[in-house]
Design an enzyme around this catalytic site. Structure first.
Site, mmCIF file in Angstrom:
data_model
loop_
_atom_site.group_PDB
_atom_site.id
_atom_site.type_symbol
_atom_site.label_atom_id
_atom_site.label_comp_id
_atom_site.label_asym_id
_atom_site.label_seq_id
_atom_site.Cartn_x
_atom_site.Cartn_y
_atom_site.Cartn_z
ATOM 1 N N THR A 263 52.890 46.721 45.297
ATOM 2 C CA THR A 263 52.618 45.274 45.354
ATOM 3 C C THR A 263 52.225 44.738 43.980
ATOM 4 O O THR A 263 52.899 43.853 43.422
ATOM 5 C CB THR A 263 51.470 45.007 46.370
ATOM 6 O OG1 THR A 263 51.842 45.545 47.631
ATOM 7 C CG2 THR A 263 51.193 43.525 46.499
ATOM 8 N N VAL A 264 51.159 45.289 43.406
ATOM 9 C CA VAL A 264 50.634 44.739 42.141
ATOM 10 C C VAL A 264 51.530 45.118 40.961
ATOM 11 O O VAL A 264 51.831 44.273 40.101
ATOM 12 C CB VAL A 264 49.177 45.222 41.915
ATOM 13 C CG1 VAL A 264 48.655 44.740 40.575
ATOM 14 C CG2 VAL A 264 48.272 44.744 43.044
ATOM 15 N N LYS B 215 39.793 49.087 41.172
ATOM 16 C CA LYS B 215 38.334 48.884 41.184
ATOM 17 C C LYS B 215 37.578 50.128 41.626
ATOM 18 O O LYS B 215 36.495 50.410 41.133
ATOM 19 C CB LYS B 215 37.968 47.659 42.032
ATOM 20 C CG LYS B 215 38.074 47.777 43.521
ATOM 21 C CD LYS B 215 39.419 47.608 44.184
ATOM 22 C CE LYS B 215 40.249 46.433 43.909
ATOM 23 N NZ LYS B 215 41.249 46.078 44.889
ATOM 24 N N GLU C 27 40.495 43.428 34.218
ATOM 25 C CA GLU C 27 40.323 42.099 34.828
ATOM 26 C C GLU C 27 40.859 42.068 36.263
ATOM 27 O O GLU C 27 40.266 41.463 37.165
ATOM 28 C CB GLU C 27 41.061 41.056 33.976
ATOM 29 C CG GLU C 27 41.029 39.646 34.502
ATOM 30 C CD GLU C 27 39.639 39.022 34.429
ATOM 31 O OE1 GLU C 27 39.172 38.759 33.316
ATOM 32 O OE2 GLU C 27 39.022 38.814 35.482
ATOM 33 N N GLY D 277 41.286 39.403 42.027
ATOM 34 C CA GLY D 277 42.709 39.092 41.851
ATOM 35 C C GLY D 277 43.009 38.286 40.605
ATOM 36 O O GLY D 277 42.726 38.709 39.483
ATOM 37 N N GLY E 67 50.432 41.741 51.895
ATOM 38 C CA GLY E 67 50.171 42.546 50.679
ATOM 39 C C GLY E 67 48.762 42.395 50.144
ATOM 40 O O GLY E 67 48.492 42.763 49.007
ATOM 41 N N GLU F 32 44.150 46.809 51.262
ATOM 42 C CA GLU F 32 44.220 48.119 50.624
ATOM 43 C C GLU F 32 45.004 49.059 51.529
ATOM 44 O O GLU F 32 45.158 48.812 52.730
ATOM 45 C CB GLU F 32 42.806 48.670 50.394
ATOM 46 C CG GLU F 32 41.969 47.855 49.430
ATOM 47 C CD GLU F 32 42.554 47.770 48.028
ATOM 48 O OE1 GLU F 32 42.914 48.796 47.445
ATOM 49 O OE2 GLU F 32 42.677 46.647 47.511
ATOM 50 N N ASP G 61 35.704 47.823 49.235
ATOM 51 C CA ASP G 61 36.387 47.123 48.147
ATOM 52 C C ASP G 61 35.433 46.118 47.480
ATOM 53 O O ASP G 61 35.306 46.086 46.251
ATOM 54 C CB ASP G 61 37.621 46.422 48.728
ATOM 55 C CG ASP G 61 38.385 45.625 47.706
ATOM 56 O OD1 ASP G 61 39.201 46.206 46.966
ATOM 57 O OD2 ASP G 61 38.163 44.398 47.630
ATOM 58 N N LYS H 92 33.791 46.127 43.635
ATOM 59 C CA LYS H 92 33.917 44.951 42.752
ATOM 60 C C LYS H 92 32.538 44.431 42.351
ATOM 61 O O LYS H 92 32.315 44.062 41.198
ATOM 62 C CB LYS H 92 34.701 43.838 43.461
ATOM 63 C CG LYS H 92 36.181 44.155 43.656
ATOM 64 C CD LYS H 92 36.816 43.131 44.586
ATOM 65 C CE LYS H 92 38.291 43.380 44.810
ATOM 66 N NZ LYS H 92 38.841 42.593 45.911
HETATM 67 P P1 NAP Z 1 50.725 49.798 46.606
HETATM 68 O O1 NAP Z 1 51.510 48.614 47.038
HETATM 69 O O2 NAP Z 1 50.550 50.932 47.552
HETATM 70 O O3 NAP Z 1 51.387 50.321 45.250
HETATM 71 C C1 NAP Z 1 51.100 51.564 44.670
HETATM 72 C C2 NAP Z 1 52.395 52.136 44.083
HETATM 73 O O4 NAP Z 1 52.081 53.297 43.334
HETATM 74 C C3 NAP Z 1 53.370 52.555 45.197
HETATM 75 O O5 NAP Z 1 54.692 52.304 44.779
HETATM 76 C C4 NAP Z 1 53.091 54.046 45.298
HETATM 77 O O6 NAP Z 1 54.124 54.767 45.860
HETATM 78 C C5 NAP Z 1 52.889 54.380 43.833
HETATM 79 N N1 NAP Z 1 52.132 55.627 43.682
HETATM 80 C C6 NAP Z 1 50.965 55.928 44.270
HETATM 81 N N2 NAP Z 1 50.589 57.179 43.894
HETATM 82 C C7 NAP Z 1 51.549 57.638 43.055
HETATM 83 C C8 NAP Z 1 51.741 58.848 42.353
HETATM 84 N N3 NAP Z 1 50.881 59.861 42.463
HETATM 85 N N4 NAP Z 1 52.838 58.984 41.573
HETATM 86 C C9 NAP Z 1 53.731 57.979 41.494
HETATM 87 N N5 NAP Z 1 53.619 56.798 42.136
HETATM 88 C C10 NAP Z 1 52.537 56.635 42.916
HETATM 89 O O7 NAP Z 1 49.260 49.351 46.165
HETATM 90 P P2 NAP Z 1 48.814 47.940 45.578
HETATM 91 O O8 NAP Z 1 48.364 47.049 46.682
HETATM 92 O O9 NAP Z 1 49.800 47.442 44.593
HETATM 93 O O10 NAP Z 1 47.454 48.381 44.827
HETATM 94 C C11 NAP Z 1 47.510 49.084 43.617
HETATM 95 C C12 NAP Z 1 46.152 49.010 42.942
HETATM 96 O O11 NAP Z 1 45.817 47.650 42.691
HETATM 97 C C13 NAP Z 1 44.988 49.568 43.767
HETATM 98 O O12 NAP Z 1 44.058 50.156 42.887
HETATM 99 C C14 NAP Z 1 44.371 48.330 44.389
HETATM 100 O O13 NAP Z 1 43.010 48.486 44.693
HETATM 101 C C15 NAP Z 1 44.559 47.336 43.277
HETATM 102 N N6 NAP Z 1 44.605 45.921 43.668
HETATM 103 C C16 NAP Z 1 45.417 45.529 44.683
HETATM 104 C C17 NAP Z 1 45.493 44.172 44.987
HETATM 105 C C18 NAP Z 1 46.390 43.657 46.074
HETATM 106 O O14 NAP Z 1 46.345 42.455 46.352
HETATM 107 N N7 NAP Z 1 47.200 44.494 46.724
HETATM 108 C C19 NAP Z 1 44.756 43.257 44.253
HETATM 109 C C20 NAP Z 1 43.915 43.718 43.214
HETATM 110 C C21 NAP Z 1 43.858 45.055 42.924
HETATM 111 P P3 NAP Z 1 54.091 55.075 47.456
HETATM 112 O O15 NAP Z 1 54.272 53.752 48.129
HETATM 113 O O16 NAP Z 1 55.217 56.021 47.654
HETATM 114 O O17 NAP Z 1 52.745 55.655 47.748
HETATM 115 N N1 HSE Z 2 42.389 44.398 49.190
HETATM 116 C C1 HSE Z 2 41.845 43.560 48.190
HETATM 117 C C2 HSE Z 2 41.445 42.247 48.833
HETATM 118 C C3 HSE Z 2 42.870 43.308 47.122
HETATM 119 O O1 HSE Z 2 41.814 42.011 49.972
HETATM 120 O O2 HSE Z 2 40.743 41.474 48.185
HETATM 121 C C4 HSE Z 2 42.308 42.579 45.958
HETATM 122 O O3 HSE Z 2 41.423 43.377 45.255
#
Ligand code: NAP
Ligand code: HSE
Length: 425
Positions: free
Chosen positions: A13-14, A105, A129, A134, A187, A190, A201, A205
């Site tokens: 997603t990110v 985080k 950041e 977000g 999306g 977590e 979470d 933060k």
């Molecule tokens: P996500 O959609 O699950 O994306 C993670 C990506 O990394 C997936 O493509 C995953 O592949 C890949 N991956 C994971 N482990 C791996 C490894 N060992 N080797 C290679 N690729 C790997 O997660 P996300 O929501 O983007 O979140 C990512 C980070 O951003 C997290 O730390 C989260 O806390 C943070 N975050 C998320 C948001 C949000 O709104 N989603 C906002 C702020 C911060 P697979 O799908 O095959 O596992």
């Molecule tokens: N899962 C987190 C939320 C993503 O819902 O705020 C952003 O850090």
């Protein structure tokens, strides 16, 4: 013009939102920032999915060595999530002199100082950041805009998923499960929903934000944490009847010479600025001793807003000749001024079910009074049967006194159950 090659680790997603911004806005960033950011590598484990997003096969890798051994890459973006292997990949990147930008985080809250020490030892930068709130630039505000002030308080809605769920339950009467499913589809959530709904979470933060706000190390283990899973439709309705909405609040405060940090569902008066923060939107209300109140508001989760925060860090990092470090986690005294006792003071909402008999109300009030807990409002509603729901709002009281009083109240002859205890702003 300077070209800066970056690698993205984790194109979910990110990472996907970050890739889209860096490719779609490349010329715009070049023109306005004077730096050309090129995505040289994308590391993920799913080649087909990555190529399906339009990434060239020559850019894809599933091997970290192809990132760290490439001396033309100067910034590594970590958007995989979790602690391992993200931590090892980041350390390898820092050790090879590459700066790191991360949205993780959990990793920062758990290993900030180790990662920062490693970055410093290798002259690299560590930027995060996107780890908090977000797309809202709260970290940059704390580090670059509040230097004149002692921050006294920080109140935030800093988890998009729980705010989305509580908003949908409040405004549309959706069930908790349906609202959570929607947040996952959008999306926001977590990988493990417990991270959001149980408050982990927001705890990570708040540990990061209050460390920066109060210039000390606020360990995540010192943050009081309670999630939203016990908030019922009845609590939401009762809150509305009393002029409140329920929000998962993160609170960091200076209390005398101590810092307190806590995350829990909270009754927020409907006319408070945080009450109008709906859906996946987040907000942080900071109070500085000279600037007074500042409120930052925006999308707290999702691909594009979080990608925006990542790219802002990438540009910030690319334009720096020297990196800065917080260092406050390194002293032996780090965290000494943090109150981990959990005995903070608050106003409370208490809801209980009792047999509808004479004297119940006075028996409950007597126990509360015995612990110095003063009542401000009482509501009693009969169920039509032999029980009644009794709701109390209290004046400010100590957490431990309230807990002790409730333990005693639960044992009273005519009290069937203490159903809810929610702090009020
Ligand atoms: P996500 O959609 O699950 O994306 C993670 C990506 O990394 C997936 O493509 C995953 O592949 C890949 N991956 C994971 N482990 C791996 C490894 N060992 N080797 C290679 N690729 C790997 O997660 P996300 O929501 O983007 O979140 C990512 C980070 O951003 C997290 O730390 C989260 O806390 C943070 N975050 C998320 C948001 C949000 O709104 N989603 C906002 C702020 C911060 P697979 O799908 O095959 O596992
Ligand atoms: N899962 C987190 C939320 C993503 O819902 O705020 C952003 O850090």
């Amino acid at each position: 013009m300077k070209t800066v090659n970056v690698a993205i680790m984790g194109l979910g997603t990110v990472g996907g939102g970050t890739y889209d911004i860096l490719t779609q806005n490349r010329d715009y960033i070049k023109r306005t920032q004077g730096v050309d950011i090129a995505v040289k590598r994308v590391l993920d484990r799913d080649r087909e999915r990555v190529l399906g997003r339009g990434v060239s096969p020559s850019v894809f890798t599933d091997n970290i060595e192809n990132v760290v051994s490439d001396s033309s890459i100067s910034i590594v973006i970590e958007t995989m999530g979790g602690v391992e292997p993200a931590k090892s990949f980041i350390i390898k990147s820092l050790e090879s002199g590459k700066s790191v930008v991360t949205a993780n985080k959990e990793l920062i809250a758990k290993h900030w100082h180790e990662l920062e020490r490693c970055a410093k030892a290798h002259g690299a930068g560590l930027y995060f950041e996107a780890s908090c709130v977000g797309g809202v630039p709260v970290i940059r505000t704390l580090t670059e805009s509040m230097q004149a002030n002692r921050v006294c308080e920080l109140y935030g809605i800093i988890n998009g998923t729980t705010n989305y769920i509580l908003t949908k339950m409040t405004e549309e009467g959706l069930s908790y499960e349906t609202a959570l499913r929607e947040a996952q589809q959008l999306g926001y959530a977590e990988f493990n929903p417990s991270a959001d709904v149980d408050g982990f979470d927001a705890m990570y933060k708040l540990s990061i934000l209050s460390s920066l706000a109060f210039h000390t190390s606020v360990p995540y283990t010192s943050v009081y944490r309670e999630g939203i899973t016990r908030v019922t439709a009845g609590d939401i309705k009762c809150a509305r009847d009393l002029g409140y909405v329920i929000k998962l609040l993160a609170i960091g405060r200076r209390n005398g010479d101590k810092i307190e940090a806590r995350v829990h569902p909270t009754f927020v008066p409907v006319d408070h600025p945080l009450a109008s923060v709906r859906g996946a939107f987040n907000a942080v209300l900071l109070t500085g001793d000279f600037v007074d109140d500042i409120m930052l508001y925006g999308r707290g989760a999702g691909a594009r807003p979080t990608g925006s925060a990542i790219v802002s860090d990438v540009v910030f990092c690319a334009k720096r000749t020297e990196h800065e470090y917080t260092d406050f986690g390194i002293s032996d005294k780090a965290g000494e001024d943090v109150d981990s006792s959990g005995d903070f003071t608050s106003k409370y909402y208490i809801s209980l079910t009792a047999f509808d008999r004479a004297g119940v109300l006075s028996a409950v009030s007597k126990v509360l009074a015995g612990y110095g807990v003063s009542i401000s409002t009482v509501l009693q509603k009969g169920s039509g049967g032999e029980t009644a729901n009794i709701t109390f709002l209290t004046h400010e009281a100590g957490e431990k006194s309230v807990s002790a009083a409730l333990a005693e109240i639960e044992k009273l002859e005519y009290v069937r159950s203490v159903d809810s205890l929610i702090r009020c702003l």
